[in-house]
Design a protein around this motif. Structure first.
Motif, short mmCIF file in Angstrom:
data_model
loop_
_atom_site.label_atom_id
_atom_site.label_comp_id
_atom_site.label_asym_id
_atom_site.label_seq_id
_atom_site.Cartn_x
_atom_site.Cartn_y
_atom_site.Cartn_z
N ALA A 48 40.54 51.75 43.92
CA ALA A 48 39.96 51.45 42.41
C ALA A 48 40.03 49.20 42.61
CB ALA A 48 40.39 51.93 41.35
N PHE A 49 40.88 49.17 42.37
CA PHE A 49 41.72 47.29 42.01
C PHE A 49 41.00 46.83 43.52
CE2 PHE A 49 45.03 48.78 39.25
CZ PHE A 49 44.09 48.85 38.73
N ALA A 50 41.28 47.73 44.69
CA ALA A 50 40.53 46.66 46.00
C ALA A 50 39.14 46.42 44.94
CB ALA A 50 41.34 46.98 47.71
N VAL A 51 38.37 47.27 45.34
CA VAL A 51 37.43 47.71 45.28
C VAL A 51 36.26 46.50 43.64
CG1 VAL A 51 34.55 48.51 44.26
CG2 VAL A 51 36.28 49.86 45.88
N TYR A 52 37.42 46.37 42.86
CA TYR A 52 37.11 45.92 41.87
C TYR A 52 37.30 44.06 42.42
CZ TYR A 52 37.12 48.88 38.11
OH TYR A 52 36.38 50.14 37.47
N GLN A 53 38.51 44.20 43.35
CA GLN A 53 38.59 42.80 43.63
C GLN A 53 37.45 41.82 44.64
OE1 GLN A 53 43.24 41.92 44.98
NE2 GLN A 53 42.82 40.09 45.82
N ALA A 54 37.11 42.80 45.82
CA ALA A 54 36.44 43.27 46.63
C ALA A 54 35.25 42.45 46.29
CB ALA A 54 35.88 43.51 47.94
N ASN A 56 34.85 40.99 43.80
CA ASN A 56 34.40 39.93 42.23
C ASN A 56 35.22 38.67 43.07
OD1 ASN A 56 35.08 40.77 40.02
ND2 ASN A 56 37.22 40.67 40.08
N GLU A 57 35.72 39.11 44.12
CA GLU A 57 35.60 37.44 45.18
C GLU A 57 34.49 37.79 47.12
OE1 GLU A 57 39.73 38.07 47.20
OE2 GLU A 57 40.53 37.83 44.88
N HIS A 58 33.97 38.75 46.78
CA HIS A 58 33.29 39.20 47.56
C HIS A 58 33.46 39.22 49.09
CE1 HIS A 58 29.67 37.96 44.35
NE2 HIS A 58 30.26 37.42 43.87
N ARG A 59 34.06 39.85 49.30
CA ARG A 59 35.06 40.09 50.48
C ARG A 59 35.69 41.34 50.95
NH1 ARG A 59 41.03 39.32 50.92
NH2 ARG A 59 41.61 38.36 48.86
N PRO A 60 36.39 41.42 51.62
CA PRO A 60 36.90 42.58 51.48
C PRO A 60 38.09 42.56 51.57
CG PRO A 60 35.69 42.14 53.92
CD PRO A 60 35.78 41.07 53.21
N VAL A 61 38.96 43.74 50.96
CA VAL A 61 40.55 44.11 50.58
C VAL A 61 41.06 45.39 51.17
CG1 VAL A 61 41.68 43.92 48.52
CG2 VAL A 61 39.75 42.18 48.08
N GLU A 62 42.29 44.61 52.02
CA GLU A 62 42.98 46.14 52.14
C GLU A 62 43.25 46.65 50.73
OE1 GLU A 62 44.87 48.96 54.42
OE2 GLU A 62 43.02 47.60 54.75
N PRO A 63 43.19 47.88 50.34
CA PRO A 63 43.77 48.07 48.68
C PRO A 63 45.21 48.92 49.57
CG PRO A 63 41.66 49.78 50.08
CD PRO A 63 42.63 48.65 51.52
N ALA A 64 46.31 48.85 50.14
CA ALA A 64 47.39 49.00 50.33
C ALA A 64 47.89 46.69 50.28
CB ALA A 64 47.79 48.62 51.87
#
Length: 88
Positions: A48-54, A56-64
């Motif tokens: 969930a937090f990776a989705v928010y960060q991605a 916010n930053e318009h980039r892929p984010v690895e959940p781990a």
């Protein structure tokens, strides 16, 4: 590992919290295991937090890679906001 799990999700956001808390307390009272382990809960939050960060930053984010909380830019809503009309 290729394992698929299905987790039923209640459409009513608050009912999901209520039912999860009820299930957890029942598991404690009856000495049974909760349906979701603490490790699984962490992974769910990381996703969930990776989705928010991605977003916010318009980039892929690895959940781990998430090791702290991340919020969407509209959170928290201003005091007095009517949540039923909050657009996200």
């Amino acid at each position: 590992d290729g394992t698929t799990r299905e987790i039923p999700v209640e459409a009513d956001w608050m009912a999901g919290f209520r039912d999860s808390a009820r299930h957890f307390i029942d598991a404690l009272v009856h000495g049974t295991a909760a349906e979701m382990s603490g490790e699984q809960g962490i992974k769910v939050l990381q996703l969930a937090f990776a989705v928010y960060q991605a977003s916010n930053e318009h980039r892929p984010v690895e959940p781990a890679s998430i090791d702290d909380s991340v919020s969407p830019p509209w959170w928290p809503p201003m005091r007095g906001d009517d949540w039923s009309t909050l657009e996200v």
